[in-house]
Design an enzyme around this catalytic site. Structure first.
Site, mmCIF file in Angstrom:
data_model
loop_
_atom_site.group_PDB
_atom_site.id
_atom_site.type_symbol
_atom_site.label_atom_id
_atom_site.label_comp_id
_atom_site.label_asym_id
_atom_site.label_seq_id
_atom_site.Cartn_x
_atom_site.Cartn_y
_atom_site.Cartn_z
ATOM 1 N N THR A 1 -8.248 -3.257 5.301
ATOM 2 C CA THR A 1 -8.631 -2.940 6.675
ATOM 3 C C THR A 1 -9.561 -1.732 6.689
ATOM 4 O OG1 THR A 1 -6.507 -3.755 7.466
ATOM 5 C CG2 THR A 1 -7.773 -2.366 8.974
ATOM 6 N N ASP B 1 -4.047 -4.201 -11.507
ATOM 7 C CA ASP B 1 -3.446 -3.084 -10.783
ATOM 8 C C ASP B 1 -3.374 -1.876 -11.713
ATOM 9 O OD1 ASP B 1 -1.579 -3.003 -7.988
ATOM 10 O OD2 ASP B 1 -1.256 -1.372 -9.402
ATOM 11 N N VAL C 1 -0.626 -7.414 -0.216
ATOM 12 C CA VAL C 1 -1.762 -8.289 0.069
ATOM 13 C C VAL C 1 -2.239 -9.000 -1.195
ATOM 14 C CG1 VAL C 1 -4.139 -8.398 0.937
ATOM 15 C CG2 VAL C 1 -2.492 -6.843 1.998
ATOM 16 N N CYS D 1 -0.241 -0.003 8.881
ATOM 17 C CA CYS D 1 -1.141 -0.879 9.642
ATOM 18 C C CYS D 1 -1.292 -0.393 11.085
ATOM 19 C CB CYS D 1 -0.625 -2.320 9.620
ATOM 20 S SG CYS D 1 -0.737 -3.096 8.006
ATOM 21 N N ARG E 1 6.310 3.683 3.430
ATOM 22 C CA ARG E 1 5.097 4.484 3.630
ATOM 23 C C ARG E 1 4.877 4.755 5.120
ATOM 24 N NH1 ARG E 1 0.545 1.051 0.772
ATOM 25 N NH2 ARG E 1 1.968 -0.615 1.388
ATOM 26 N N ARG F 1 4.133 -1.796 -12.435
ATOM 27 C CA ARG F 1 3.974 -2.945 -11.531
ATOM 28 C C ARG F 1 3.501 -4.175 -12.315
ATOM 29 N NH1 ARG F 1 5.361 -5.640 -6.907
ATOM 30 N NH2 ARG F 1 3.590 -6.457 -5.764
ATOM 31 N N THR G 1 -5.824 1.350 2.519
ATOM 32 C CA THR G 1 -6.786 2.196 3.243
ATOM 33 C C THR G 1 -6.008 3.084 4.213
ATOM 34 O OG1 THR G 1 -7.151 0.288 4.709
ATOM 35 C CG2 THR G 1 -8.838 0.745 3.072
#
Length: 423
Positions: free
Chosen positions: A120, A34, A16, A260, A330, A39, A85
């Site tokens: 979210t 981050d 995102v 998600c 994940r 990364r 989240t």
């Protein structure tokens, strides 16, 4: 506030945060932050390990700086939180990453700054969880000295069609002025426009029901699969026939993992229970989808045992990420199937061309293979519909099997063949 005075700090540079930073970095001064040093190091070299952003896209973001130092965000006046989240072992919301991000922002928050959440959440998190943390740490008063917005992410990993600039973006703010400001900055990067929600809670609720709706639709298909299996009918054939009607919505049965669809409904049910109502349909859909791995394992075993009267069945699993053509594994239900077959003491090999083998083996303590044995397996289960497997084709996949070996095409990516098993 004019463009050259807007400085955006983005917390979290995953699926995102990175596309968002790239797009905003074409127009505004942006600092992408981050915690993961590796990364950040890769992003500075214009390398996205998630394979979503190519080097050419990096070049367009000339006002973007990557960092893992919070101090570099002190000059920012707009902060966007895009952290994960997930849920915990009890399937309740885990807001740790959001709380930590708010803690970091609170220490550098200034008067008139705006904090926007994209992660979210259930309705109320922005104003009832984030705002009090920010207020306590900064010493500033919410909605008087600092303000909040919510603009839910609509990123679909590895989707080259529905990108951040051509999907309508929901925006909102804690008051009218903030709402207009949040809408203004997102309109700068979203070509197809924005939708300004009536409140932050409306925007939060809109996001959490998007994936809950998909979860329920897939659960219905999975339940149909269970019914049609009893009737000895191919579910895929039924759906093709039903799809000839103009208003039939053609969802597919399958395993529901990832961060998600398999997670968001738990956020909504959690908040609902807090308010005194226990959802029935959402919970039922979740239960069906969570248990669907049982059906896949049992169907594979039932069919293999018809052909082979042996205890040490050899399985080959193709695909371990949570969705096709994506590197992210994940909450992947494919991994759950791998682990459960291993516990049954079968011989199980797995292959996925898109994942980091060393990282995966270290994380799960399961060795997956780069080289697949020929003429060795009793059953190959195709769990993820990667383009790689489609190009591989049935002939090459069947070469991995012993005589009378079975292909269980869970994703229905191969041409229909009476020798194969399908959902």
């Amino acid at each position: 506030m004019i463009n050259n005075k807007i400085k955006i700090g983005i917390f979290g540079l995953g699926y995102v945060g990175l596309p968002l930073a790239i797009e905003f970095g074409k127009i505004f001064n942006v600092v992408g932050y981050d915690l993961n040093k590796e990364r950040v190091k890769n992003l500075k070299k214009k390398i996205d390990k998630n394979k979503d952003i190519n080097k050419k896209k990096f070049l367009g973001a000339k006002k973007l700086l990557f960092t893992n130092e919070v101090n570099k965000l002190k000059e920012c006046n707009t902060f966007i939180i895009t952290v994960p989240t997930p849920i915990n072992k009890l399937k309740r919301p885990n807001l740790k990453s959001i709380v930590n991000a708010c803690g970091l922002i609170g220490n550098i928050l200034k008067k008139n700054d705006v904090v926007i959440l994209e992660s979210t959440v259930y309705p109320g998190v922005s104003e009832e969880v984030c705002a009090p943390i920010l207020q306590k740490i900064s010493g500033l008063k919410f909605n008087k000295e600092f303000f909040m917005g919510y603009s839910p992410e609509r990123i679909n990993p590895n989707d080259k069609k529905h990108t951040i600039d051509n999907v309508i973006k929901i925006t909102s703010g804690s008051n009218k002025k903030t709402s207009l400001f949040v809408d203004y900055i997102y309109k700068k990067i979203v070509k197809v426009g924005t939708y300004r929600a009536q409140s932050i809670k409306v925007a939060e609720a809109a996001k959490v029901i998007e994936n809950s709706q998909r979860d329920l639709n897939i659960a219905f298909m999975n339940e149909l699969c269970l019914i049609f299996d009893k009737l000895k009918i191919n579910t895929s054939d039924v759906l093709k026939a039903a799809s000839t009607k103009w208003n039939f919505v053609n969802f597919k049965p399958g395993i529901v993992g990832g961060h998600c669809i398999g997670v968001d409904p738990y956020y909504l049910t959690y908040k609902s229970k807090m308010m005194g109502y226990t959802p029935k349909i959402i919970t039922a859909g979740r239960n069906i989808n969570d248990q669907f791995t049982n059906y896949i394992i049992n169907k594979a075993l039932t069919n293999v045992r018809k052909n082979f009267k042996i205890k040490k069945i050899k399985f080959l699993l193709l695909g371990l990420t949570f969705k096709e053509n994506c590197v992210d594994y994940r909450n992947s239900k494919s991994i759950e199937i791998l682990q459960r077959l291993n516990k049954k003491n079968f011989i199980v090999d797995a292959f996925d061309p898109l994942i980091d083998f060393k990282k995966f083996n270290k994380e799960y303590k399961i060795n997956i293979n780069k080289n697949i044995k020929s003429k060795y397996y009793h059953c190959c289960i195709i769990l993820v519909g990667h383009n790689y497997f489609k190009k591989l084709g049935e002939k090459k996949i069947r070469n991995y099997l012993v005589k009378n070996g079975l292909i269980f095409d869970v994703k229905n990516i191969l041409p229909n063949n009476i020798e194969n098993i399908y959902l």
